[in-house]
Write an enzyme that holds these catalytic residues in place. Structure first.
Site, PDB file in Angstrom:
ATOM      1  N   GLU A  42       0.499  -0.912   0.269  1.00 41.38           N
ATOM      2  CA  GLU A  42      -0.148  -0.431  -0.139  1.00 41.38           C
ATOM      3  C   GLU A  42       0.750   1.108  -0.081  1.00 41.38           C
ATOM      4  OE1 GLU A  42      -2.969   0.097   3.042  1.00 41.38           O
ATOM      5  OE2 GLU A  42      -2.891   2.821   3.165  1.00 41.38           O
ATOM      6  N   ARG A  46       1.033   9.686   0.710  1.00 41.71           N
ATOM      7  CA  ARG A  46       1.206  10.684   2.558  1.00 41.71           C
ATOM      8  C   ARG A  46       2.762  11.405   1.093  1.00 41.71           C
ATOM      9  NH1 ARG A  46       2.201   8.615   7.180  1.00 41.71           N
ATOM     10  NH2 ARG A  46       1.599   6.744   6.327  1.00 41.71           N
ATOM     11  N   LYS A 130     -10.736  -0.414   6.074  1.00 42.83           N
ATOM     12  CA  LYS A 130      -9.851  -0.259   6.330  1.00 42.83           C
ATOM     13  C   LYS A 130      -9.993  -0.403   8.233  1.00 42.83           C
ATOM     14  CE  LYS A 130      -5.415   1.737   6.898  1.00 42.83           C
ATOM     15  NZ  LYS A 130      -4.541   2.759   6.479  1.00 42.83           N
TER      16      LYS A 130
HETATM   17  O1  LIG Z   1      -1.642   7.145   5.695  1.00 40.58           O
HETATM   18  C1  LIG Z   1      -2.420   6.338   5.610  1.00 40.58           C
HETATM   19  O2  LIG Z   1      -3.899   6.486   4.989  1.00 40.58           O
HETATM   20  C2  LIG Z   1      -2.625   5.721   6.431  1.00 40.58           C
HETATM   21  O3  LIG Z   1      -3.665   4.649   6.289  1.00 40.58           O
HETATM   22  C3  LIG Z   1      -1.834   5.732   7.981  1.00 40.58           C
HETATM   23  C4  LIG Z   1      -1.182   4.368   7.652  1.00 40.58           C
HETATM   24  O4  LIG Z   1      -2.045   2.974   7.786  1.00 40.58           O
HETATM   25  C5  LIG Z   1      -0.918   4.445   9.227  1.00 40.58           C
HETATM   26  O5  LIG Z   1       0.502   5.432   9.162  1.00 40.58           O
HETATM   27  C6  LIG Z   1      -0.076   3.003   9.432  1.00 40.58           C
HETATM   28  O6  LIG Z   1       0.464   2.956  10.916  1.00 40.58           O
HETATM   29  P1  LIG Z   1       1.575   2.310  12.101  1.00 40.58           P
HETATM   30  O7  LIG Z   1       1.454   1.071  11.367  1.00 40.58           O
HETATM   31  O8  LIG Z   1       1.044   2.603  13.129  1.00 40.58           O
HETATM   32  O9  LIG Z   1       2.455   3.379  11.231  1.00 40.58           O
END
Ligand SMILES: O=C(O)C(=O)C[C@H](O)[C@H](O)COP(=O)(O)O
Length: 214
Positions: A42, A46, A130
């Protein structure tokens, strides 16, 4: 579940990736994931070069399932699809984007955590959501509570998942796969630590397998 949802479920983990240098890192990262038994990515919008990264991974490894994350607009859906993205992930439940994805025929995993989100997803006939941000929203306890009125969904929890709590999620039949950045952190990617990424993927796959069988 459709073929993409089934493939995500069979892999069991979904690396959530932010790539600052797609020209340098997209292809070796894709290889590291595949070598670790995780042929899915994925790639989040960002980072500015997300579409470029998606295209590079998809071109190098057509058998890999490459999708776009952090998609906030229908223009980004277009951009992701033009790059070869096979699925779209949004952080929240945006009916406009879900409707658009259904119209153009691309898989959508919208971020859902509330009964209202789930209800909206139900009206769209979605099957896999999700669940974001997973840990911060109540974790597996909340996911199970949501399954009572909404047993038709499987979810992809993401946010706060690591090797430590992966099994606690993966052992529940409501979990389609677990998302996370722990196996593709900025340190690992910037440092070109492809073997470590492969190793973390292998461990993740093993944990999911054991959790599901146990
Ligand atoms: O940017 C997005 O659309 C997201 O969905 C954010 C990510 O899924 C999370 O930042 C992952 O979370 P961590 O594994 O805790 O780093």
């Amino acid at each position: 579940m459709n073929e993409i949802e089934k493939k995500v479920q069979s892999i069991g983990v979904v690396p959530v990736i932010k790539l600052n240098n797609p020209d340098r890192d997209a292809v070796p990262l894709a290889k590291a994931l595949i070598d670790g038994g995780v042929p899915v990515a994925e790639v989040t919008f960002r980072a500015a070069g997300a579409a470029k990264a998606i295209k590079a991974m998809h071109d190098a490894y057509p058998e890999m399932l490459v999708g776009a994350g952090t998609v906030l607009t229908t223009d980004q859906v277009d951009e992701a699809m033009a790059a070869g993205a096979q699925f779209i992930v949004t952080p929240g439940m945006d009916p406009e984007i879900v409707a658009y994805c259904k119209k153009v025929g691309v898989q959508i995993f919208p971020g859902c955590t509330t009964p209202t989100d789930y209800h909206t997803a139900y009206k769209f006939g979605l099957e896999v959501l999700k669940f974001f941000p997973a840990e911060q929203s109540g974790g597996i306890a909340k996911i199970k509570a949501m399954s009572a009125p909404f047993p038709m969904f499987k979810v992809m929890p993401t946010g706060g998942i690591s090797l430590k709590n992966l099994a606690d999620y993966a052992k529940n039949p409501v979990i389609a796969a677990c998302g996370g950045s722990y196996m593709v952190t900025a340190d690992l990617i910037e440092g070109g630590k492809w073997d470590e990424i492969t190793d973390l993927c292998k461990k993740s796959v093993e944990i999911v397998k054991e959790a599901r069988n146990g």
